[in-house]
Write an enzyme that holds these catalytic residues in place. Sequence first.
Site: not given
Length: 297
Positions: A52, A96, A119
């Site tokens: 990412k 994450q 997200d």
Amino acid sequence: MQILDGKSTALAVREELKKAVEDRKSKGQKIPHLVAVLVGNDGGSLTYVGAKVKACKEIGFDSTLIHLSENISEKELLEQVEKLNKDSDVDGFIVQLPLPKHIDEKKITLAIDPKKDVDGFHPNNLGNMVLNLPCFLPATPAGMMELLRRYEVETAGKHCVVIGRSHIVGSPMSILMARNTSPGNATVTLAHSRTKNLKELTLQADIIVSAIGQPNFLTADMVKEGAVVLDVGITRVEDSSKKSGYKLLGDVDFEQVAPKCSFITPVPGGVGPMTIVSLMMNTLKAMELRGDNLSAN
Ligand code: NDP
């Protein structure tokens, strides 16, 4: 049969994003800044976060990786989240998952400012998604919708069976496919491990989304002729012939299923690359809309 090529589609999206960044730079405007917070040293998470951050750099975004110790306390992580919420240079950030067991993931997700939640996991964003209101969509389902949109796959009136009901993939995908949008407007069945007649359901499906994480789970006898198959699963399987020592397998028995399909995503090179570009699209959107209401998806 046509391959839904996530790799080349993601490259096209990246070029568009790159251009958007160059335009902003030429006008002296701020460029998007994504921060990824990683706790601990889980191999899979390190790979995903690394990809990412690298992808952001390649298209000209600012991106920062904050790598924290496995032993960080929940309180310290919450303080880090609060710092990022307040940092006006940061447009969007992700923490994450999974997190170490001593940290409550729900608490962390709730602490993230919904306007920076690229997200799309915060209940405000998920709730707005259900209501078809402006929000950030979760990256993997959003990536699949983008793929369907760009390949002009007809979804209206189709029967879509989503296998897997996780909060980040299966459940939001079932909602997006059922919404009154395009793509969308499908009649959706959401299946999971307690579903009793899965094969009966998948054999009726015009579109199958498999998101369970079991290699070769979806076999040819479960798929009708002409179906569209989206394979979300990614499982690492040892393979000594590969430099890395492993290969990635999807949920679908690709060799046997593909000839029956009208469209199918491969693994790798299908849904995975689209997930990363969705995150970048959300970050650009977060920056453009900072302080404003979010535009509709
Ligand atoms: P989870 O483990 O959170 O959820 C798996 C789901 O599959 C659960 O709802 C479970 O049911 C269901 N399930 C398990 N076994 C069966 C079965 N035999 N029949 C029907 N349903 C079953 O997984 P995620 O959603 O997080 O991820 C799924 C897969 O997708 C993984 O391989 C993951 O690595 C991959 N992934 C890929 C991404 C990408 O970018 N390509 C992004 C995110 C994930 P129940 O709820 O009843 O337990």
